[in-house]
Design a protein around this motif. Structure first.
Motif, PDB file in Angstrom:
ATOM      1  N   LEU A 172      -1.522  15.631  -5.213  1.00 26.03           N
ATOM      2  CA  LEU A 172      -2.413  15.335  -4.083  1.00 26.03           C
ATOM      3  C   LEU A 172      -3.704  16.139  -4.178  1.00 26.03           C
ATOM      4  O   LEU A 172      -4.799  15.616  -3.926  1.00 26.03           O
ATOM      5  N   LYS A 173      -3.602  17.416  -4.560  1.00 26.92           N
ATOM      6  CA  LYS A 173      -4.784  18.274  -4.685  1.00 26.92           C
ATOM      7  C   LYS A 173      -5.691  17.821  -5.828  1.00 26.92           C
ATOM      8  O   LYS A 173      -6.918  17.787  -5.677  1.00 26.92           O
ATOM      9  N   VAL A 174      -5.097  17.448  -6.958  1.00 27.20           N
ATOM     10  CA  VAL A 174      -5.885  16.994  -8.110  1.00 27.20           C
ATOM     11  C   VAL A 174      -6.580  15.677  -7.780  1.00 27.20           C
ATOM     12  O   VAL A 174      -7.764  15.495  -8.084  1.00 27.20           O
ATOM     13  N   ALA A 175      -5.855  14.751  -7.156  1.00 30.69           N
ATOM     14  CA  ALA A 175      -6.448  13.465  -6.785  1.00 30.69           C
ATOM     15  C   ALA A 175      -7.632  13.666  -5.845  1.00 30.69           C
ATOM     16  O   ALA A 175      -8.695  13.054  -6.038  1.00 30.69           O
ATOM     17  N   ALA A 176      -7.476  14.521  -4.860  1.00 28.02           N
ATOM     18  CA  ALA A 176      -8.563  14.778  -3.914  1.00 28.02           C
ATOM     19  C   ALA A 176      -9.772  15.388  -4.621  1.00 28.02           C
ATOM     20  O   ALA A 176     -10.916  15.005  -4.361  1.00 28.02           O
ATOM     21  N   ALA A 177      -9.525  16.310  -5.527  1.00 28.72           N
ATOM     22  CA  ALA A 177     -10.619  16.961  -6.255  1.00 28.72           C
ATOM     23  C   ALA A 177     -11.361  15.959  -7.137  1.00 28.72           C
ATOM     24  O   ALA A 177     -12.575  16.063  -7.323  1.00 28.72           O
ATOM     25  N   LEU A 178     -10.641  14.982  -7.680  1.00 35.15           N
ATOM     26  CA  LEU A 178     -11.269  13.953  -8.515  1.00 35.15           C
ATOM     27  C   LEU A 178     -11.910  12.844  -7.686  1.00 35.15           C
ATOM     28  O   LEU A 178     -12.641  12.019  -8.216  1.00 35.15           O
ATOM     29  N   GLY A 179     -11.595  12.789  -6.390  1.00 33.40           N
ATOM     30  CA  GLY A 179     -12.113  11.728  -5.533  1.00 33.40           C
ATOM     31  C   GLY A 179     -11.310  10.445  -5.632  1.00 33.40           C
ATOM     32  O   GLY A 179     -11.820   9.365  -5.348  1.00 33.40           O
ATOM     33  N   TYR A 180     -10.047  10.548  -6.050  1.00 35.64           N
ATOM     34  CA  TYR A 180      -9.160   9.403  -6.185  1.00 35.64           C
ATOM     35  C   TYR A 180      -8.155   9.399  -5.041  1.00 35.64           C
ATOM     36  O   TYR A 180      -7.789  10.451  -4.532  1.00 35.64           O
ATOM     37  N   GLU A 181      -7.687   8.203  -4.701  1.00 37.79           N
ATOM     38  CA  GLU A 181      -6.532   8.100  -3.827  1.00 37.79           C
ATOM     39  C   GLU A 181      -5.332   8.515  -4.676  1.00 37.79           C
ATOM     40  O   GLU A 181      -5.249   8.135  -5.853  1.00 37.79           O
ATOM     41  N   PRO A 182      -4.397   9.303  -4.126  1.00 37.38           N
ATOM     42  CA  PRO A 182      -3.241   9.730  -4.920  1.00 37.38           C
ATOM     43  C   PRO A 182      -2.463   8.568  -5.524  1.00 37.38           C
ATOM     44  O   PRO A 182      -2.044   8.619  -6.679  1.00 37.38           O
ATOM     45  N   GLY A 183      -2.302   7.494  -4.766  1.00 36.56           N
ATOM     46  CA  GLY A 183      -1.583   6.333  -5.270  1.00 36.56           C
ATOM     47  C   GLY A 183      -2.288   5.690  -6.457  1.00 36.56           C
ATOM     48  O   GLY A 183      -1.640   5.210  -7.394  1.00 36.56           O
ATOM     49  N   ALA A 184      -3.618   5.686  -6.436  1.00 36.26           N
ATOM     50  CA  ALA A 184      -4.375   5.122  -7.557  1.00 36.26           C
ATOM     51  C   ALA A 184      -4.178   5.968  -8.805  1.00 36.26           C
ATOM     52  O   ALA A 184      -4.037   5.424  -9.908  1.00 36.26           O
ATOM     53  N   LEU A 185      -4.146   7.276  -8.640  1.00 35.29           N
ATOM     54  CA  LEU A 185      -3.926   8.166  -9.774  1.00 35.29           C
ATOM     55  C   LEU A 185      -2.530   7.948 -10.365  1.00 35.29           C
ATOM     56  O   LEU A 185      -2.370   7.850 -11.584  1.00 35.29           O
ATOM     57  N   VAL A 186      -1.539   7.819  -9.512  1.00 31.86           N
ATOM     58  CA  VAL A 186      -0.169   7.575  -9.980  1.00 31.86           C
ATOM     59  C   VAL A 186      -0.074   6.208 -10.661  1.00 31.86           C
ATOM     60  O   VAL A 186       0.585   6.068 -11.695  1.00 31.86           O
ATOM     61  N   THR A 187      -0.760   5.203 -10.128  1.00 32.80           N
ATOM     62  CA  THR A 187      -0.772   3.883 -10.756  1.00 32.80           C
ATOM     63  C   THR A 187      -1.394   3.948 -12.142  1.00 32.80           C
ATOM     64  O   THR A 187      -0.911   3.303 -13.079  1.00 32.80           O
ATOM     65  N   MET A 188      -2.439   4.740 -12.294  1.00 36.59           N
ATOM     66  CA  MET A 188      -3.066   4.913 -13.606  1.00 36.59           C
ATOM     67  C   MET A 188      -2.081   5.541 -14.592  1.00 36.59           C
ATOM     68  O   MET A 188      -2.030   5.156 -15.761  1.00 36.59           O
ATOM     69  N   VAL A 189      -1.288   6.488 -14.113  1.00 39.18           N
ATOM     70  CA  VAL A 189      -0.279   7.119 -14.970  1.00 39.18           C
ATOM     71  C   VAL A 189       0.787   6.097 -15.357  1.00 39.18           C
ATOM     72  O   VAL A 189       1.186   6.016 -16.518  1.00 39.18           O
ATOM     73  N   GLU A 190       1.231   5.288 -14.401  1.00 39.86           N
ATOM     74  CA  GLU A 190       2.214   4.240 -14.694  1.00 39.86           C
ATOM     75  C   GLU A 190       1.689   3.281 -15.754  1.00 39.86           C
ATOM     76  O   GLU A 190       2.407   2.900 -16.683  1.00 39.86           O
ATOM     77  N   ARG A 191       0.429   2.877 -15.617  1.00 41.79           N
ATOM     78  CA  ARG A 191      -0.161   1.954 -16.589  1.00 41.79           C
ATOM     79  C   ARG A 191      -0.251   2.597 -17.971  1.00 41.79           C
ATOM     80  O   ARG A 191       0.014   1.949 -18.977  1.00 41.79           O
ATOM     81  N   ALA A 192      -0.647   3.861 -18.010  1.00 46.29           N
ATOM     82  CA  ALA A 192      -0.745   4.563 -19.296  1.00 46.29           C
ATOM     83  C   ALA A 192       0.618   4.638 -19.968  1.00 46.29           C
ATOM     84  O   ALA A 192       0.735   4.434 -21.181  1.00 46.29           O
TER      85      ALA A 192
END
Length: 109
Positions: A74-94
């Motif tokens: 949650l902290k990393v997503a906020a620092a990057l300006g991403y929604e946490p769910g979007a960041l997790v979705t990117m990881v799933e896709r990768a």
């Protein structure tokens, strides 16, 4: 009359031999975060500071040596300006791309 034996005290923490570290997931998360960070033109040290994390810990996350907790995600997503769910979705896709799948695995409906 039945005599009850005293219950043993509960043990805290994980059961002996269990682990919650998954190298593939940790590596995929690290790659996604590094790609997002470099695309944004942010240094590792600056992003660690923005997320409130120790730079060396953040480096281990990017290298896939540490698996972050939900709080850290949650902290990393906020620092990057991403929604946490979007960041997790990117990881799933990768991870799906790496395994040869076209879409992330979804639980049955």
């Amino acid at each position: 009359m039945t005599t009850q034996l005293p219950k043993p005290p509960l043990k805290r923490g994980r059961p002996l031999g269990s682990t919650s570290f998954d190298p593939a997931t940790a590596a995929a998360f690290g790659r996604v975060v590094r790609q997002a960070r470099t695309a944004a033109g942010i240094s590792q040290e600056a992003l660690a500071y923005m997320a409130g994390l120790e730079r060396s810990y953040f480096g281990r996350i990017e290298r896939g040596k540490n698996q972050p907790t939900l709080y850290v995600i949650l902290k990393v997503a906020a620092a990057l300006g991403y929604e946490p769910g979007a960041l997790v979705t990117m990881v799933e896709r990768a991870m799906a791309e790496e395994s040869g799948l076209t879409e992330p695995a979804r639980p049955p409906a």
